[in-house]
Design a protein around this motif. Structure first.
Motif, short mmCIF file in Angstrom:
data_model
loop_
_atom_site.label_atom_id
_atom_site.label_comp_id
_atom_site.label_asym_id
_atom_site.label_seq_id
_atom_site.Cartn_x
_atom_site.Cartn_y
_atom_site.Cartn_z
N GLN A 235 -7.12 5.42 -12.12
CA GLN A 235 -5.69 5.61 -12.28
C GLN A 235 -4.95 4.39 -11.76
OE1 GLN A 235 -4.18 9.11 -10.39
NE2 GLN A 235 -2.08 8.80 -11.10
N TRP A 236 -3.92 3.95 -12.49
CA TRP A 236 -3.18 2.77 -12.12
C TRP A 236 -2.03 3.13 -11.18
CZ3 TRP A 236 -4.34 -2.21 -12.79
CH2 TRP A 236 -5.32 -2.54 -13.74
N HIS A 237 -1.72 2.20 -10.26
CA HIS A 237 -0.65 2.39 -9.30
C HIS A 237 0.15 1.09 -9.18
CE1 HIS A 237 -2.36 6.19 -7.84
NE2 HIS A 237 -3.54 5.59 -7.94
N ALA A 238 1.36 1.22 -8.70
CA ALA A 238 2.21 0.06 -8.38
C ALA A 238 2.38 0.03 -6.87
CB ALA A 238 3.56 0.17 -9.08
N ILE A 239 1.64 -0.85 -6.20
CA ILE A 239 1.68 -0.94 -4.74
C ILE A 239 1.98 -2.35 -4.27
CG2 ILE A 239 0.12 1.02 -4.44
CD1 ILE A 239 -2.13 -0.95 -3.88
N GLY B 225 10.89 2.14 -11.93
CA GLY B 225 9.68 2.12 -11.13
C GLY B 225 8.53 2.75 -11.89
N PHE B 226 7.45 3.04 -11.15
CA PHE B 226 6.25 3.60 -11.79
C PHE B 226 5.82 4.85 -11.04
CE2 PHE B 226 1.61 3.66 -12.65
CZ PHE B 226 1.67 3.77 -14.03
N VAL B 227 5.67 5.96 -11.76
CA VAL B 227 5.30 7.29 -11.26
C VAL B 227 6.13 7.69 -10.04
CG1 VAL B 227 2.99 7.10 -12.24
CG2 VAL B 227 3.33 6.43 -9.86
N GLU B 228 5.64 8.64 -9.26
CA GLU B 228 6.38 9.17 -8.13
C GLU B 228 6.04 8.42 -6.84
OE1 GLU B 228 8.72 11.41 -8.34
OE2 GLU B 228 8.45 11.62 -10.51
N TYR B 229 6.93 8.55 -5.86
CA TYR B 229 6.63 7.92 -4.57
C TYR B 229 5.80 8.88 -3.71
CZ TYR B 229 10.38 10.73 -2.38
OH TYR B 229 11.15 11.75 -1.91
N ASN B 230 5.07 8.30 -2.75
CA ASN B 230 4.25 9.09 -1.85
C ASN B 230 4.80 8.99 -0.43
OD1 ASN B 230 3.55 6.49 -1.21
ND2 ASN B 230 1.38 6.68 -1.72
N ASN C 9 0.83 -1.21 0.00
CA ASN C 9 0.00 0.00 0.00
C ASN C 9 0.86 1.26 0.00
OD1 ASN C 9 -2.85 -0.73 -0.05
ND2 ASN C 9 -2.42 -1.80 1.87
N ALA C 10 1.87 1.29 -0.88
CA ALA C 10 2.78 2.43 -0.98
C ALA C 10 3.31 2.51 -2.40
CB ALA C 10 3.94 2.29 0.01
N ARG C 11 3.69 3.72 -2.81
CA ARG C 11 4.30 3.94 -4.11
C ARG C 11 5.75 4.35 -3.90
NH1 ARG C 11 -0.35 7.29 -4.92
NH2 ARG C 11 1.04 9.10 -5.19
N VAL C 12 6.68 3.62 -4.51
CA VAL C 12 8.10 3.88 -4.28
C VAL C 12 8.75 4.64 -5.41
CG1 VAL C 12 8.33 1.84 -2.81
CG2 VAL C 12 8.79 1.65 -5.26
N LYS D 78 4.00 -2.87 -15.05
CA LYS D 78 4.38 -2.31 -13.75
C LYS D 78 3.17 -2.04 -12.87
CE LYS D 78 8.27 0.24 -15.85
NZ LYS D 78 8.87 1.60 -16.00
N GLN D 79 2.01 -1.82 -13.48
CA GLN D 79 0.80 -1.42 -12.77
C GLN D 79 0.12 -2.64 -12.14
OE1 GLN D 79 -1.10 -0.02 -16.25
NE2 GLN D 79 -0.06 1.96 -16.28
#
Length: 345
Positions: free
Chosen positions: A301-305, A257-262, A235-238, A291-292
Motif C-alpha cells: 500500500q502506498w503512503h505519503a510520508i 493530500g493523500f488518504v487519511e491522517y493517522n 513518518n506521518a500521514r497528514v 502524491k505517493q
C-alpha cells in the motif's frame, strides 16, 4: 487591386518542416532542431525558479566502512530498468548524479547513515552531512538514521555568499543557510534549509519529544525576516481537508493530500499549526502517483510520508510540488520536489 494568397501547406507538411501558418504564409517555429520559445519572458521565468527536493535514500554507505568504500552493487534494487551505473560508482555519486540530471539545486537526504560531521564535495555539488560520532575501536558498527543537505549551482553559491553557514544540530536534523537577492527589492533574503528525519511510530515517547523539541528550536532560530523550508521524511500521514467543511488544520494542509491522517500525522499537524507552517504537498492537485512517496513492503500500500514544508505566508513562492517517478537510487522512497519562485522572495 487583386492580391493572390498562396495555398497553406497541409498538416503533414507543417509537421515535417515545423512551421505554422497565418494567412497562408508559413512561419518557422523550429530553429536548429529546437522549438522556438514563444516569448523571452517564459525563459526568464524559468531562470527565476529553483527546484528543491526531499529524498529518503536509505543509506549512502555499506554496513561498515567510510563513504569512499560504499559502491553500488549489481543486485541493487533499481526500479528503472534503463538505469546504468559503473562498478566503481559510489552510492553518493549515484544520488548526486540523479539530482543533477533532474536539475535539483537543493536536496534534503534522509537515512544517509554516515558517521561524523563533514562537508563532502561530489563533483560540482556539496554534501553537508550530519552524522553519528565516529566510534572508537575496530569492527562493524550500527549506523543511525542521519540526514544531509546537497547543494549545487545557484544554491551552492548562495550558501557560500552566506559564509558557508550550516549547523549539524543532531543526526536527524541539520540546517544550512542560503542568501539570495530578492528580484523585487534587490535586498538579501536568507533561506534556512532544514533537512530532518522523524522517528517512526515504534520509537519511544521520549525520542519523539526530543525530535520535535529540537525541530522547534531550529524553526525558532529563523529570524522573522528570513524564510525556511523543511525537507524531510516525517513518518506521518497528514491527509487533506475537505472543501466546505470546517477543519482544525485549514491553514496547514490543502485540499489535495493523500488518504487519511493517522496519529503521528495529527501530532505533526498540531506542531505545524503552532508554527504557522503549511505542507506544500497538499496544495497542488495531482494524480495519486504524484502524491505517493513510499510503499509499505508487506501490504504494497502506498503512503505519503515525505513532505516539503514552508511558512504559511510563503506559500506564494511555491509554483509546484509533486512526487517524481524518474528519480532512482535503489531506495524504496520516491523523491518529492518543490519549485519556488526566487524573484518573489
Amino acid at each position: 487591386m487583386h492580391v493572390e494568397c498562396r495555398a497553406a501547406p497541409d498538416a503533414a507538411t507543417r509537421r515535417a518542416v515545423g512551421t505554422s501558418t497565418r494567412c497562408g504564409v508559413a512561419s518557422p517555429r523550429v530553429i536548429d532542431g529546437r522549438r522556438k520559445s514563444k516569448s523571452k519572458s517564459a525563459d526568464r521565468r524559468r531562470g527565476e525558479c529553483m527546484q528543491l527536493a526531499s529524498w529518503n535514500v536509505r543509506s549512502l554507505v555499506n554496513a561498515s566502512g567510510p563513504v569512499e568504500t560504499a559502491f553500488v552493487r549489481k543486485n541493487s534494487n533499481f526500479r528503472n530498468s534503463n538505469f546504468e551505473f559503473d562498478k566503481d560508482d559510489r552510492r553518493v555519486d549515484v544520488v548526486v548524479g540523479e539530482l543533477k540530471r533532474l536539475d535539483k539545486e537543493v536536496a534534503g537526504l534522509q537515512e544517509t547513515r554516515w558517521f561524523g560531521e563533514e562537508v563532502y564535495s561530489v563533483g560540482d555539488s556539496a554534501v553537508l552531512s550530519t552524522r553519528w560520532r565516529l566510534p572508537s575501536g575496530d569492527g562493524s558498527f550500527l549506523r543511525g538514521a542521519c540526514v544531509a543537505v546537497v547543494l549545487r549551482g545557484r544554491a551552492l553559491r548562495a550558501w557560500r555568499d552566506r559564509g558557508s553557514q550550516w549547523a549539524p544540530v543532531l543526526p536527524r536534523l541539520t540546517v544550512a543557510v542560503l542568501r539570495f537577492v530578492s528580484g523585487r527589492s534587490r535586498k538579501s533574503v536568507n533561506l534556512h534549509v532544514i533537512a530532518c528525519y522523524a522517528p517512526t511510530f515504534r520509537a519511544k515517547r521520549s525520542v519523539m519529544d526530543s525530535f520535535f523539541n529540537d525541530l522547534q528550536r531550529a524553526i525558532q532560530d529563523v529570524p522573522g525576516e528570513d524564510k525556511f523550508v523543511l525537507l524531510g521524511d516525517l513518518n506521518a500521514r497528514v491527509g487533506s481537508r475537505q472543501s466546505g467543511i470546517a477543519d482544525d488544520w485549514q491553514g496547514v494542509r490543502g485540499l489535495h493530500g493523500f488518504v487519511e491522517y493517522n496519529e503521528s500525522g495529527a501530532e505533526l499537524l498540531l506542531f505545524l499549526h503552532m508554527n504557522d507552517a503549511a505542507v506544500c504537498n497538499t496544495w497542488f492537485q495531482k494524480r495519486a502517483f504524484h502524491k505517493q512517496s513510499w510503499q509499505y513492503p508487506r501490504t504494497k500500500q502506498w503512503h505519503a510520508i515525505d513532505f516539503i514544508i514552508m511558512h504559511h505566508k510563503d506559500r506564494r513562492l511555491c509554483r509546484d510540488c509533486r512526487v517524481v517517478l524518474n528519480g532512482d537510487c535503489g531506495s524504496d522512497h520516491r523523491m518529492v520536489c518543490l519549485t519556488v519562485q526566487l524573484r518573489q522572495m
